[in-house]
Design an enzyme around this catalytic site. Structure first.
Site: not given
Ligand code: UD1
Ligand code: MG
Length: 483
Positions: A28, A98, A402, A405, A412, A465
């Site tokens: 079941r 059984g 700090n 974001a 890796y 950058r």
């Protein structure tokens, strides 16, 4: 209480040998997975029964397998470490003729001097204390049956007592399909659990036949033999159906899970934990709470979780294998999983909403981890903050850093993992990539948008950058009209 009982029994009684019936198909469940491997509270049904056997300090456990034997045996073997010193044995029952036939298969593994406790692999929530009482009722000489009153006893074996009296001596167990109309109205049922001296069991099982409505060898027929042999039959009656409830279908599995979870929730509340809703908590493992812990709705705790004093867990958190120290606040929808390494959240830290702490995340006191921040195998010293959309993997982060974001550690290189070390009081701007291995010197500042591939000196501003240029009067391309 369990421990006291165990010690008492360990010194007073004969050795306990447990037989667990787990050969049934579980049709079941409508599942490929053997029934006893389905999970309740994050562990297989069978693991619950094995755990109970361990608490009982059983000398020996014999698991009777049949359907899905290989899987069931492999599952037990993979848990053997946790179960030690419990000794596990397996016997196969093929075909399944059984419950009496099942236990017959276990006999060669059962010494004569023990008391045999018969359990089922699909009955997960029996309390060890209940079984101790049953074993004590057997007292090394009687056949002790665990029984229960049921308003609707349909389907169960009925306890037939002398003169039909509630206190009359037990004379037999009659199965539903073999019962007379009068016997159908008996409401005391056999739970499927018994304790019986091994020597008696061996003698009685040799006398079983299958002349009954189902053509099965019924374990329950041994009651008749006990009566015939003048051996005492005692019924240990309990009134808690959950403890003997078996799982035959997904509905029953879910019902038992809810019953179990509600009990755990009540236990926690009795210890002082404030639950927003006891019906909306899932503990799949061990949850330890100090004083004044509060847990909002729909939280799931897995493995070993420790919540320190005054910890507050927001709604919809999933927390596994973690230590959350005093005063920390875990905001809603946070996912924490220490797996086999662990996660630590320090005192007074704030985590989430929507944060993810993975194995080896170690947050010091007052650390802030905000929304959509992922931390893995990284240590953040006291007061460090990563409040928005960031990744810290294989990093050592100093005090009061700090971390801006959108910044990530590129830990890796496609083959190996490397560490990023960020000194105390560093300020990492937004959208930075720290290409590991790399060391950001103390008190330094990383300009937003930088890709840092070389160590930076302490106290410096480091920017890496493209320089901003503006082309005056720029004409944007125009769409060419269709031919
Ligand atoms: C059995 C009892 C019944 C009791 C009920 C409680 C017998 C004859 N009847 O009913 O009095 O009220 O339990 O739930 O014992 N199993 C095997 N091999 C087999 C048959 C069963 O391993 O050949 C296992 C099942 O997987 C299960 C357990 O034994 O774990 C009980 O079997 P089940 O068929 O559920 O119990 P019943 O025979 O209905
Ligand atoms: Mg049956």
């Amino acid at each position: 209480m369990t421990t006291a009982l165990t010690q008492e029994f360990a010194t007073a009684g004969p050795p306990i040998d447990v037989v667990i019936m787990a050969a049934g198909k579980g049709t079941r469940m409508k599942s490929r997975l053997p029934k006893v491997l389905h999970q309740l509270a994050g562990r297989s049904l069978l693991a619950h029964v094995l755990d109970t056997s361990k608490t009982l300090r059983a000398r020996n456990v014999v698991v009777i397998t049949g359907h899905g034997a290989i899987e069931v045996e492999a599952h037990c073997a993979s848990n053997a470490g946790v179960l030690a010193p419990l000794v596990l044995n397996f016997v196969r029952q093929e075909p399944q003729l059984g419950t009496g036939h099942a236990v017959q298969q276990a006999l060669p593994r059962l010494a004569d001097d023990g008391v045999v406790l018969v359990l089922s692999g699909d009955v997960p929530l029996t309390q060890p204390a209940t079984l101790f009482h049953l074993i004590m009722a057997s007292a090394g000489q009687h056949l002790a049956l665990l029984t229960l009153e049921m308003a609707d006893p349909t389907g169960y074996g009925r306890i037939v007592r002398a003169g039909g009296q509630a206190e009359g001596a037990v004379q037999a167990i009659v199965e539903q399909k073999d019962a007379t109309l009068a016997e159908h109205s008996i409401t005391e049922i056999y739970s499927g659990i018994m304790a019986v001296p091994a020597l008696h069991l061996k003698r009685w099982l040799a006398r079983l036949d299958n002349r009954n409505a189902q053509g099965e060898y019924y374990l329950t027929d041994i009651v008749k033999f006990a009566v015939a042999d003048g051996v005492g039959v005692v019924a240990h009656k309990i009134d808690d159906a959950v403890q003997v409830a078996g799982v035959n279908s997904p509905v029953q599995l879910a019902e038992l899970e809810r019953a179990h979870q509600l009990r755990q929730a009540h236990r926690l509340m009795e210890e002082g934990v404030r639950l927003a809703d006891p019906a909306r908590l899932d503990v799949r493992g061990d949850l330890l709470c100090a004083q004044d812990v509060s847990i909002d709705v729909n939280c799931v705790f897995m493995g070993k979780v420790n919540l320190g004093e005054g910890v507050s867990i927001g709604a919809h958190c999933v927390i596994a294998n973690a230590v959350i120290e005093a005063g920390a606040v875990i905001h809603p929808f946070t996912h924490i999983d220490g797996e086999n390494v662990g996660v630590t959240v320090g005192k007074g830290a704030l985590v989430g909403p929507f944060a993810r702490l993975r194995p080896g995340a170690t947050l010091g006191a007052q650390v802030h981890i905000g929304n959509f921040v992922e931390v893995k195998n990284s240590t953040l010293a006291a007061g460090a903050k990563a409040n928005h959309l960031a990744y810290l993997g294989d990093a050592t982060v100093g005090e009061r850093v700090n971390y801006g974001a959108g910044s990530i550690t590129a830990n890796y290189d496609g083959a190996n993992k490397h560490r990023t070390i960020i000194g105390a009081d560093v300020h990492v701007g937004s959208n930075c990539v720290l290409v590991a291995p790399v060391n950001i010197g103390e008190g330094g500042t990383i300009g937003g948008g930088s890709t840092i591939t070389k160590d930076t000196p302490a106290g410096a501003l480091s920017v890496a950058r493209g320089k901003q240029v503006s082309v005056a009067g720029w004409t944007r391309p125009k769409k060419t009209p269709k031919a």
